[in-house]
Design an enzyme around this catalytic site. Structure first.
Site, PDB file in Angstrom:
ATOM      1  NE  ARG B 255      -4.368  -1.306   0.369  1.00 46.61           N
ATOM      2  CZ  ARG B 255      -4.575  -2.321  -0.483  1.00 46.61           C
ATOM      3  NH1 ARG B 255      -3.698  -2.592  -1.434  1.00 46.61           N
ATOM      4  NH2 ARG B 255      -5.668  -3.062  -0.374  1.00 46.61           N
ATOM      5  CD  GLU B 284      -3.099   3.712  -4.939  1.00 47.24           C
ATOM      6  OE1 GLU B 284      -4.205   3.218  -5.200  1.00 47.24           O
ATOM      7  OE2 GLU B 284      -2.150   3.049  -4.508  1.00 47.24           O
ATOM      8  CG  HIS B 302      -3.783  -0.099  -6.546  1.00 50.31           C
ATOM      9  ND1 HIS B 302      -4.017   0.504  -5.341  1.00 50.31           N
ATOM     10  CD2 HIS B 302      -3.893  -1.437  -6.289  1.00 50.31           C
ATOM     11  CE1 HIS B 302      -4.278  -0.410  -4.412  1.00 50.31           C
ATOM     12  NE2 HIS B 302      -4.206  -1.594  -4.965  1.00 50.31           N
TER      13      HIS B 302
END
Lengths: 339, 339
Positions: B255, B284, B302
Site C-alpha cells: 500500500r 492514489e 495499482h
C-alpha cells in the site's frame, strides 16, 4: 542494499593487460557489436584492433590492404556475417570468435574446410534470456509496459479504468526449442503454475513436458508460444500463417527470421492474435512502425540475452579464447564445426 | 491458441440471476470500485443498488433520506472508508462486503461493537499480486518497460546502444511481510536463483529464509526490497529515510502509505537509490509527476492484484456472501472483527 557493477573498475585491467605495446597481435573487427563497444578499451589495450568499420575504404580493398596477415576475427551475430566469400579474402585467418551464443551468421562448414577454429560464449547468456522471456510473458499478460506508459502520460487521474490484464497461472505455455534457454524458461514458468509443452527436433527423454512433433500442433494446444530455438534453414519462418492462425500470444526471444514478420504484423494490426512480445526482428534494428501504436504488444530492442553481468562473463570468455589462441593453448569454448 | 475470457458471456447470468424484480434487496455503494464497475450489470440485476455516487445530495443527506433501511454495503479499499461516523448514519447495517483482500479502510472494532459482519475476498488476489511483483522485479532490473518505450519512440535505429540491464540471478531479495503474497513471491524468485530474506512481525518457523527483525537490517542485506505487507498503523511509513538510505531497488506492491513517498521521490530524483517499481501511492490516483521522466523506474496504476480471472473469482465470492446474507445462511468469507 545494492552495488553498481562496473567492469571497468574491478581490477580487470590488472589481470588481463600487460602484453606490452608494439607486439600486440592483430584482431579484426568488421563492425562493432555491443560487447566490443562496452569493452573497447580492454580490446585496444591488448590487441592491434583492425577496425574495418572506421576505414573509408570499400571493405574488399580494406581487407586486401590491411588484413592479409590477420589470424583472428571478433564478430557479432547481427552485424557481421562470416561467409565463404569473406573467408576467401582472409587467407591467414585461423580463429573466429563469436561474441555470443548463436553462430547462425558463421559459415561453419567453410570454416571447417579451411581449418579455422570457431568459438562462442558458451551458455553464458541463456539464463538471462530465460529470465527476460518470463519478464515478457508477465508483461504481455499483465500489461506492465502499457501500465507504465499510461501512468507516465499522466493518464491515471483522468481515466482510472486502465484495463486489467490476464492471469499467469494456468496458462498453457508452448516452448519452441527445448535447449538451454527453453529448459530454463520452462522451470521458471512452472513456478507460476503454467503448464509447459514443447516442440523440438526430437522428443527429449529427460523432459517431463508434453512433446508436440510440429509447431502447429503445439500452437493449437497453447495460450502462449515462446520461440527459444536457434535460427537455421529449418527454423526460418516456421512461425507462419498457419501457426499464427491459432490466435494465441507469441513471444520471440530467438531470432527474428524464425517468424514470418510480415504476417505477424498483419495479424497484430488486424487483431487476429491475442498479443505478442517481440525482442528480435527480421531486419534489426528496423522495427515495423505499424507496431508502435498497438496495445497488446511489448517491443524490445534485442536485449533478452544481455545484462551487465553476462556481458562481463562473455567478455572473459572472448578474451580467454583470444589469449589461449595467441599463446597456443587450448581454446576455452571451441565449437565442433563438422556437423 | 488462447481464448478470450469474458465473464459476461459464460452463463453467469443464468446461475446468479432470477430473484425476480420488485423484491430485490438494497445494496449500498458509496463510490464504485473497479469490481463494481466491471460487474455493475450483475449487481443491478440482483439488487436495488443505492448509488450514493450518482446522487446530487450531500452524502449525509443522501444517507438520511435513502439508506436508513440498507442492511448491506459493498465497498472498495481505495475509494470508500468505513468509519465509525459513517456506521452511525447506517442504523440498519448488518454486513460490510469488501471487494478485495485488504480491510485497512474498515473500522473493524466498531463493526464488531455494532454486531456488523465483514467479509473480504479471501486469498483470491495473492497469486496475481505475487506474479506482478516478479514482473516488476524483472522489469526494473532488465528495463523492459523502458525498452518498450525506446522502441515505440522509433529510437532503436538511431541510437543502437540502449543500455543493458542487470542480471536477476544472485540478487538478494528482501521481502517485507511474509504473508500469503510474500510467501508466493519468495517461491517464484527462488526459481530465478535469487536469495530471499524477509522481515515480518515475527519469525516464521515454517520459512527457511533468513529473518531480519527490522526493515533497516533487511534493507542493508538486500539488493531489492519488496513491500508485501498490509497497511497498519505499525507499517505506515516504515519505508523511511533510513531504509531508503541503503540504496537498493524498492518495489511496492503493498500500500502506498507504507512508504514515505516524499522521501522516496526525492531519493529517486537525486539518484540516491538504484531504482524502484511502484504500483501503489500515498494519494492514489495522484502520482508525483517528478517521477514521469525518470529512467530507473517502473510505474503502475495499482494493478498488481488485478486480473480478469481474479476479478471474476472475487465477484463470485462477493456475490456468494451477499446471497448467503440475504438468504440467512453462513457467509463464505467472514472476517474475525474482534482482533
Amino acid at each position: 542494499m545494492g552495488q553498481e557493477i562496473n567492469p571497468q573498475t574491478n581490477g580487470f585491467h590488472h589481470h588481463l593487460n600487460g602484453d606490452g605495446d608494439g607486439d600486440r597481435p592483430d584482431l579484426l573487427v568488421l563492425r562493432p557489436g555491443l560487447l566490443f563497444k562496452v569493452f573497447e578499451q580492454e580490446f585496444l589495450a591488448k590487441f592491434n584492433v583492425l577496425k574495418a568499420f572506421e576505414s573509408p575504404l570499400p571493405l574488399d580493398k580494406y581487407l586486401r590492404d590491411h588484413t592479409q596477415s590477420a589470424r583472428a576475427i571478433l564478430c557479432e551475430a547481427i552485424v557481421t556475417r562470416i561467409t565463404a566469400d569473406l573467408l576467401l579474402q582472409l587467407p591467414a585467418l585461423q580463429l573466429v570468435v563469436a561474441d555470443g551464443t548463436g553462430v547462425n551468421h558463421i559459415d561453419l562448414a567453410e570454416c571447417h574446410r579451411r581449418g579455422i577454429s570457431v568459438t562462442n560464449t558458451g551458455d553464458v547468456f541463456s539464463e538471462d534470456t530465460a529470465d527476460y522471456g518470463v519478464g515478457l510473458l508477465i508483461d504481455v499478460l499483465r500489461r506492465i509496459s502499457r501500465a507504465d506508459a499510461f501512468v507516465r502520460r499522466g493518464s491515471w487521474p483522468l481515466t482510472p479504468e486502465f484495463p486489467v490484464g490476464r492471469k499467469v497461472r494456468g496458462k498453457r505455455v508452448g516452448i519452441v526449442g527445448l535447449g538451454n534457454i527453453g529448459t530454463k524458461l520452462a522451470k521458471r514458468v512452472e513456478a507460476f503454475g503454467c503448464k509447459v509443452s514443447y516442440n523440438s527436433r526430437t522428443k527429449k527423454q529427460s523432459a517431463a513436458y508434453d512433446f508436440y512433433p510440429t509447431v502447429v500442433d503445439l500452437a493449437s494446444q497453447s495460450d502462449i508460444l515462446i520461440i527459444c530455438c536457434s535460427l537455421t534453414e529449418k527454423t526460418r519462418h516456421i512461425i507462419n500463417e498457419e501457426v499464427l492462425g491459432e490466435k494465441g500470444i507469441l513471444i520471440n526471444i530467438g531470432r527474428g527470421p524464425i517468424v514470418d514478420e510480415e504476417t505477424l504484423v498483419n495479424y497484430l494490426v488486424d487483431g487476429k492474435i491475442a498479443g505478442a512480445a517481440i525482442d528480435v526482428y527480421e531486419n534489426e534494428p528496423r522495427v515495423p512502425s505499424q507496431l508502435f501504436r498497438l496495445d497488446n504488444l511489448v517491443l524490445s530492442p534485442h536485449r533478452a540475452a544481455f545484462t551487465q553481468e553476462a556481458f562481463f562473463d562473455a567478455f572473459k570468455i572472448v578474451m580467454g579464447n583470444l589469449d589461449a589462441f595467441f599463446s597456443n593453448t587450448s581454446l576455452l569454448t571451441p565449437l565442433n564445426t563438422n556437423e
